[in-house]
Design an enzyme around this catalytic site. Structure first.
Site, short mmCIF file in Angstrom:
data_model
loop_
_atom_site.label_atom_id
_atom_site.label_comp_id
_atom_site.label_asym_id
_atom_site.label_seq_id
_atom_site.Cartn_x
_atom_site.Cartn_y
_atom_site.Cartn_z
N GLY A 15 0.78 -1.24 0.00
CA GLY A 15 0.00 0.00 0.00
C GLY A 15 0.81 1.28 0.00
O GLY A 15 0.29 2.32 0.39
N SER A 16 2.05 1.25 -0.49
CA SER A 16 2.80 2.52 -0.50
C SER A 16 2.19 3.52 -1.47
O SER A 16 2.21 4.73 -1.21
CB SER A 16 4.29 2.29 -0.80
OG SER A 16 4.48 1.94 -2.14
N HIS A 109 0.79 1.03 -13.13
CA HIS A 109 1.51 -0.19 -13.50
C HIS A 109 3.01 0.13 -13.55
O HIS A 109 3.40 1.16 -14.11
CB HIS A 109 1.03 -0.68 -14.87
CG HIS A 109 1.68 -1.96 -15.28
ND1 HIS A 109 1.32 -3.18 -14.73
CD2 HIS A 109 2.70 -2.22 -16.14
CE1 HIS A 109 2.08 -4.14 -15.26
NE2 HIS A 109 2.92 -3.58 -16.11
C1 GRF Z 1 3.66 -1.08 -7.37
O1 GRF Z 1 4.84 -1.20 -8.12
C2 GRF Z 1 2.47 -1.00 -8.29
O2 GRF Z 1 2.72 -0.32 -9.47
C3 GRF Z 1 2.26 -2.43 -8.61
O3 GRF Z 1 2.51 -3.13 -7.41
C4 GRF Z 1 3.38 -2.35 -6.59
C5 GRF Z 1 2.60 -2.14 -5.35
O4 GRF Z 1 3.22 -1.35 -4.44
N1 GRF Z 1 1.00 -2.63 -9.24
P1 GRF Z 1 2.41 -0.78 -3.20
O5 GRF Z 1 1.50 -1.88 -2.66
O6 GRF Z 1 1.64 0.41 -3.65
O7 GRF Z 1 3.48 -0.44 -2.20
#
Ligand code: GRF
Length: 199
Positions: A15-16, A109
């Protein structure tokens, strides 16, 4: 002043991106709700810390995916959500959910679409594929979600170099930094447009 536009986020992991969206303080936006599809994921801790209401809704509790998405859409609508942001959400979005939020579901993405997208292209798989292909450049893409994986209209992209000796983790970190900038910026642009088109 116009009423803020309600945003709901769907996440499956750390969830960053969710946190970067909330912390950006996007004018005209109100983060109303987070839904995750499994218990115990990091995004839930972040929601608690950020004071955003969160719910775990598991697909296995429903007869099929379409019933799952009807339930998610219902919970979003109840809370006044009119724009949905996917932030590391790993399930394919079904047509019935898209019909409830037409053109109002965004995704980030971690590659330069249309390259390195589609089924199986998530998380470290993306960065491994970019390195294996010998690309000199990677990045991230914000797009509108349609009925195919990583496919709808592209709204924004940011590039990063692929460096000699890169590992998937090193590349992922470089890309993620850009994600945290372009996703809030793009959501802000979309919010402004949505505000303009209100009667
Ligand atoms: C990110 O690289 C996003 O683009 C991809 O998965 C990763 C998730 O990161 N779909 P987070 O959960 O938002 O930290």
């Amino acid at each position: 002043m116009n009423k803020p536009i309600g945003i709901g986020v769907l996440a499956s992991g750390g969830g960053s991106n969710f946190e970067s969206l909330v912390k950006a303080g996007i004018p005209g936006a109100k983060f109303r709700f987070l839904v995750v599809n499994k218990p115990g994921v990091g995004a839930l801790d972040r929601a608690k810390r950020l004071g955003v209401e969160a719910l775990v809704i598991e697909p296995r509790a429903f007869a099929d995916r379409s019933a799952f998405y009807d339930a998610v859409a219902g919970e979003m609508e109840k809370r006044g959500v009119s724009l949905v942001c996917l932030a590391g959400f790993l399930l394919m979005i079904e047509p019935n959910f898209i019909r409830r939020f037409p053109g109002r579901i965004l995704n980030i993405h971690p590659a330069l679409l249309p390259k390195f997208g589609g089924k199986g292209m998530w998380g470290h798989h993306v960065h491994e594929a970019v390195l294996a292909a010998g690309e000199k450049e990677s990045g991230c893409t914000v797009h509108v979600v349609d009925e195919q994986f990583d496919h709808g209209p592209i709204l924004a992209q940011a590039q990063v170099p692929v460096l000699p000796g890169d590992t998937p983790d090193a590349l992922a970190a470089r890309v993620l930094e850009q994600e945290h900038t372009i996703y809030p910026e793009t959501v802000w642009k979309v919010i402004r447009k949505m505000g303009e088109s209100k009667p």
